[in-house]
Design an enzyme around this catalytic site. Structure first.
Site, PDB file in Angstrom:
ATOM      1  CD  GLU A  32     -37.405  39.657 -28.315  1.00 32.98           C
ATOM      2  OE1 GLU A  32     -37.127  39.621 -27.082  1.00 32.98           O
ATOM      3  OE2 GLU A  32     -37.830  38.356 -28.905  1.00 32.98           O
ATOM      4  CD  GLN A  33     -38.824  37.891 -22.755  1.00 33.14           C
ATOM      5  OE1 GLN A  33     -39.631  37.804 -21.810  1.00 33.14           O
ATOM      6  NE2 GLN A  33     -37.503  37.083 -22.579  1.00 33.14           N
ATOM      7  NE  ARG A 106     -27.740  32.476 -30.262  1.00 30.46           N
ATOM      8  CZ  ARG A 106     -28.592  31.376 -30.387  1.00 30.46           C
ATOM      9  NH1 ARG A 106     -27.768  30.148 -30.422  1.00 30.46           N
ATOM     10  NH2 ARG A 106     -29.835  31.305 -30.300  1.00 30.46           N
ATOM     11  CE1 TYR A 215     -18.713  28.450 -33.904  1.00 33.02           C
ATOM     12  CE2 TYR A 215     -18.450  26.262 -32.532  1.00 33.02           C
ATOM     13  CZ  TYR A 215     -19.343  27.386 -32.930  1.00 33.02           C
ATOM     14  OH  TYR A 215     -20.384  27.964 -32.337  1.00 33.02           O
ATOM     15  CG  ASP A 302     -33.952  25.934 -27.633  1.00 33.52           C
ATOM     16  OD1 ASP A 302     -33.910  24.905 -28.170  1.00 33.52           O
ATOM     17  OD2 ASP A 302     -33.265  26.870 -27.254  1.00 33.52           O
TER      18      ASP A 302
END
Length: 403
Positions: A32-33, A106, A215, A302
Site C-alpha cells: 500500500e502506497q 467506504r 442515501y 478499477d
C-alpha cells in the site's frame, strides 16, 4: 523466492483480494502506497451480489453494525420533486436474492475487511510501498518500489485503482479517459435534514445533464450525498487536478451547474456542510480476457475496468473479482499454477465486467437525458416501475468461475 502473492493496493479491492486468497490458504503481501491503511471518500451502495460475497467471507455480520439497509429506491424529478418510479429493497431484496441491499461508508467497509484480514488470513501488510516497476520471470514476479526496495512473489495482482501502475506495465501507458462529468460529494447528519428527506431510502433525483443521489449510512445517522454534473475541473468549478480523488468544492459552483431545482432537492443541497469534488474518469468496456490478466500478472477492480457511478457497482465488481479469484484456488495444488489460475479468472470475469461498464454508460445517458429521451424515460419508469429498474442478471451474481 517467497511462496506468496503480491497485491498492489490496499483499498477495498486489494483487501478483498488478500482476504479471498488468504481464506484459500495463499500467503499474501499487500503493498500500500499510503503511510496508513484507510479509505477516503464517503458512501457506497452494495447490492445483493456484493453482500453475497461478503457473507461468504464471513464479514457481513460485522458490517451490519455499520451499514444501513434501505427499504426502497425512489426516483424523483430534480426540477419539481415529483415521483418518477420506485423499486422495493429491504425485505423484498432479501427475499428475492437471498441477501440484502446495503449502503455503507467506504471507511467502515474498509475497516471490516482489514480486521478480517488481520484476524484470519496469512497476510503481511506493507505501508509506504509504492510500486515503481516490475519484471516477470518464468517462476516469479519482481517488484521495485519507489523506496528502492525489491520484493518478490509468485504472482502480482494490480488492485491499485484507476491510475494503476501495474496496468501500465501489462497493457501500456494509455491513460484513463476524462468523462466530462464531475461528482460533488458530501455527508450530512440525519438530524440536519428535513424529516421527509431523512428516510431509509435511496433517493435518485434526475435532471438535464445532472443527477443527485442521497442515501443513509451508519445505521441512518448520516446521509451520503452525491451530485453529478457536466463540466471540467477549473472551468467554472473548483479544484486544479483532475486526477485528485477529493478536492474542496464550492456549493455555488454546484448550484450553477445544476440549474433550477425543486424545493426538496434545494433543501438537501443546502443542508450539506461541505463539498468535495472529483473529476470522473473511466475506460471503454473491456474487449477481452487479456485486459484482466497476462501470465503471472492480473488486474482487479478499477485497475482493470473502472466504472462510471451510474449503476452503483464499482466496489461490488472489485469484490466479485476478488471472490472469483479465491474460488479458483485449489488448496491441494502446490505450487499454484498462477498463469492457469489467472487465465481462468480472466475468462470468468471480463464479459460480466464489460457488461456492467456498458450498462453504467447507458444509465448515465438516461439519467442526464433531455428532450424526448427524458420524456420517454419518465414515461417508461411510470409504466414499468420495478420491471425496468431491477437487475436480476446483476444482483443474482457473482456467477461461478468458468471451467
Amino acid at each position: 523466492m517467497k511462496h506468496n502473492v503480491l497485491v498492489a493496493g490496499g483499498g477495498i479491492g486489494g483487501l478483498g483480494c488478500a482476504l479471498a486468497l488468504g481464506r484459500a490458504g495463499v500467503p499474501v503481501t499487500v503493498l500500500e502506497q499510503a503511510t496508513a491503511f484507510g479509505e477516503i471518500g464517503a458512501g457506497i451502495q452494495l447490492g445483493p451480489n456484493a453482500m453475497r460475497v461478503l457473507s461468504d467471507w464471513g464479514v457481513a455480520e460485522a458490517l451490519h453494525e455499520h451499514a444501513s439497509f434501505p427499504d426502497e429506491l425512489r426516483v424523483r424529478s430534480a426540477s419539481d420533486g415529483r415521483s418518477l418510479g420506485h423499486m422495493r429493497l429491504g425485505a423484498s431484496a432479501l427475499a428475492h436474492y437471498g441477501h440484502p441491499y446495503a449502503s455503507v461508508h467506504r471507511a467502515d467497509l474498509h475497516r471490516v475487511l482489514l480486521s478480517a484480514l488481520l484476524a484470519s488470513a496469512p497476510a503481511s501488510l506493507s505501508l509506504n510501498a509504492r510500486l515503481r516497476d516490475f519484471q516477470v520471470r518464468d517462476d516469479a514476479v519482481s517488484v521495485q518500489l519507489e523506496s528502492g526496495q525489491t520484493v518478490e512473489g509468485e504472482a502480482l495482482i494490480g488492485c491499485d485503482g484507476l491510475w494503476s501502475r501495474v496496468r501500465t506495465g501489462v497493457l501500456g501507458p494509455e491513460p484513463p479517459r476524462l468523462t466530462g462529468h464531475l461528482a460533488y460529494r458530501g455527508m450530512v447528519p440525519a438530524d440536519r435534514l428535513p424529516r421527509a428527506l431523512a428516510t431509509n431510502t435511496v433517493n435518485a433525483w434526475l435532471g438535464p445533464r445532472m443527477h443527485v443521489v442521497h442515501y443513509p449510512v451508519r445505521q441512518g445517522r448520516w446521509f451520503n450525498v452525491v451530485a453529478v454534473v457536466h463540466g471540467r475541473v477549473g472551468q467554472g468549478h473548483g479544484g486544479s487536478d483532475p486526477r485528485h480523488w477529493s478536492q474542496d468544492a464550492l456549493m455555488d459552483d454546484l448550484l450553477r451547474a445544476m440549474g433550477p431545482l425543486g424545493a426538496d432537492l434545494r433543501s438537501l443541497v443546502d443542508a450539506v456542510p461541505s463539498w468535495t469534488l472529483w473529476s470522473l474518469h473511466d475506460r471503454p468496456p473491456m474487449t477481452g480476457p487479456h485486459e484482466h490478466a497476462q501470465g503471472r500478472v492480473a488486474l482487479l477492480g478499477d485497475a482493470a475496468h473502472p466504472l462510471r457511478p451510474y449503476l452503483a457497482q464499482g466496489a461490488a465488481m472489485a469484490l466479485e473479482d476478488a471472490w472469483t479469484l479465491g474460488q479458483l484456488i485449489d488448496r491441494h495444488q502446490h505450487p499454484v499454477d498462477w498463469p492457469a489460475v489467472f487465465e481462468r479468472f480472466a475468462r470468468s470475469r471480463w464479459q460480466r465486467n464489460a457488461q456492467v461498464q456498458d450498462k453504467s454508460l447507458r444509465n448515465g445517458r438516461i439519467f442526464h437525458a433531455r428532450g424526448l429521451v427524458r420524456w420517454g424515460r419518465d414515461a417508461a419508469m411510470n409504466l414499468l416501475g420495478e420491471r425496468l429498474m431491477d437487475n436480476p442478471w446483476l444482483y443474482g451474481g457473482p456467477p461461478l468461475p468458468a471451467p
